[in-house]
Design an enzyme around this catalytic site. Sequence first.
Site, PDB file in Angstrom:
ATOM      1  CG  PHE A   1      -4.994   6.343  -2.985  1.00 13.44           C
ATOM      2  CD1 PHE A   1      -3.995   6.049  -3.171  1.00 13.44           C
ATOM      3  CD2 PHE A   1      -5.019   7.505  -1.986  1.00 13.44           C
ATOM      4  CE1 PHE A   1      -2.918   6.663  -3.531  1.00 13.44           C
ATOM      5  CE2 PHE A   1      -3.703   8.008  -2.073  1.00 13.44           C
ATOM      6  CZ  PHE A   1      -3.082   7.246  -3.330  1.00 13.44           C
TER       7      PHE A   1
ATOM      8  CB  ILE B   1       0.666   5.548   2.519  1.00 14.07           C
ATOM      9  CG1 ILE B   1       2.243   6.226   3.154  1.00 14.07           C
ATOM     10  CG2 ILE B   1      -0.236   4.096   3.425  1.00 14.07           C
ATOM     11  CD1 ILE B   1       1.880   6.925   4.100  1.00 14.07           C
ATOM     12  CB  CYS B   2      -3.045   2.621  -1.201  1.00 11.79           C
ATOM     13  SG  CYS B   2      -4.430   2.386  -1.162  1.00 11.79           S
ATOM     14  CB  ALA B   3      -4.107   4.377   5.092  1.00 14.22           C
TER      15      ALA B   3
ATOM     16  CG  HIS C   1      -1.710  -1.130   1.014  1.00 12.14           C
ATOM     17  ND1 HIS C   1      -2.495  -1.672   2.255  1.00 12.14           N
ATOM     18  CD2 HIS C   1      -2.583  -1.760  -0.034  1.00 12.14           C
ATOM     19  CE1 HIS C   1      -3.819  -2.539   1.811  1.00 12.14           C
ATOM     20  NE2 HIS C   1      -3.250  -2.635   0.458  1.00 12.14           N
TER      21      HIS C   1
END
Lengths: 502, 152
Positions: free
Chosen positions: B146, B92-94, B85
């Site tokens: 995202f 950051i893909c969160a 991620h």
Amino acid sequence: MSTTRVPTINDLRVKLCYICREEERADQPSDNPPRAWTHPCNCTLIAHEDCLLKWIQSSQSNPSRAPNALKCPQCGTQYEIESDEPVILRVLASGNQVLQRFGRYFTVFGAAAAVGIVGTSVYVCLTAYGAWAVEQFIGKEMFDLILTDDPINWTWSAYINLPLLPISLILSRFTSGTSSMVIPSLLVWPPAPPVGERSRRLFEYWSKPENSSRIRDGLLPKYYWPPPPILFGVVGVPIVRSIYRHCFGNLYYKLLGTPMPTQRRGARPGLRFNEGPLIIRIRAVDDEGHEIGQDEEDGHPADEAPAPPAQDGAAAGGQDANADPNAAAVQAAEQLIEINASSLGRRIGGALIIPAIASTMGTLLFRLSRRSSLLRAFLGLRGRKATGLLPLPPWGRLALFPEEKELNMPWKQLSVFQQTRVGLKILVSAFLGGSRTWVDSDPVWWRNAVGFGLFVVAKDCIHLLHLWLAKRELESRRVKDRDFAGVDIRELDLLPSFAELI
Amino acid sequence: MGSVSARRLAKELREIQSEGCPVGITLVDASDFSKWLFTIEVMGNSQYQGEAYTLQFRFDAQYPISSPAVQFVVTDGKEAPVHPHVYSNGHICASILGSEWSPVLSVIAVCVTLQSMLASCKKKERPADNDRYVRTAPDNPKKTLFHYDDDT
């Protein structure tokens, strides 16, 4: 008593806003003015009311966060909002939602409608063209009987046949050597029953007893010429065509000294069109089953006769010359001509104008026939009908076909055998005689078909002449020889005999 | 700087200074209220044992209503952790940094969440579309929409 009392936000000693993280103690009310607090959910989170409203508002305007805008981030409880939300605002909001939904539907349906409209207009154009072509080919009189200008009168089959007509005309140009299919496709009409106002009037006239007896008396002549259209289309055209191909092949051989290629386009698979600066090439899958690349010039298997592109025509010509110099010369000449004759528009336009050509040629023949009774007989032209009589209803003869008594009896009273016999008879007579529509009307279709045939012959002859002249021109080509005037003599290695002469 | 965001950040900073950071998280720089830097280490047994990464927070005047822009620092020889991620440009893909952000979270809470995200990683690899994303990524990861496809 105290156990039943439930604490509220005002009972907290320290209030901490979970949003701005500022706290307020009950024993020291600091801020002025005091800010309102709220406990909106089922957990311990509390917040300033304005902080929470700001957070909710910001979440609601963010599409990805909007679904969770009214939920507590910790316990997930749905916040309840009380507000002055007048009916009209609610109506507007839900109206907005409905409109949004309709907008989506509209996008989908709009796209479908656009496709539909384009499709419909193409269909209308094709149908209109088909009607025009039929009118051109069979003449106004019969057109008014079996089709008419008014689409309301058309039978359902017309809505299929008419739009297919231009398509089949165009296709006939792209399948090798089947211009013979053109005429049959224009003759698919005979079974069509007559329609329209005029037909009804004719029917009423001829169904009166005094009129119908006149037909029975054999008042009207029988016509056996021109041939029935279905028979002509199915049998006559192919026969005439093969005889013609044979004769034309002989002429071709005599003139050009090489047999006519069976396929006019040579061995190159697919089609090639020359649209000025733009060359369109459509290639089919070749015999070996593998696809030939878009621009691959050398993709042919070696054993196939090469159909060279124009620029290396000379090389290929030389190769063929080993076999037959005449064939090579003809091929070269064909290439010279074809460079200017392979436009896509020329082919399609040429196909679509066929009905007009046929009609023009038919009219021409009609004019000529005034001078020749032989031609008049061949074209099946009749004198004017007896004065005062309406023309025979197109289905007339079929209806009172035979003197046979079966036909005068009600269908239900006939035995099965008799029914079969009558049915067969009607079928055969329709095939051999055409529906009477075709026999009793002025046979425009016949002279148009003959005229178109003549046109094809003339066109082939002109092509042949063109080919012959081009071939002769190629064969007679010489490069002009010049002397060395202007060249320095010392640069030339000359024979002694020349030097002596100086 | 908007007073609400400044006051809240000041308070968070005070808490960090008084209570200290959780284990493995160190405040590197919080000299103003627009950009903070932390280092993150994953404690115990994990794919990232003995590695330290620098995490950068950027705040706007709407904080905490709007989420902070959080990414790993990839300049000055620093690198982003290799994680399904985390893109190689540090983004950051969160979900907690996007649609799941809420003001109840804090800077330290974000750090802890990301630390556990690294700790739970089974296999060190880049996201499948890393190259394509890095080529076209905006400077600010908050501008990327995202698609959160799992919760790990």
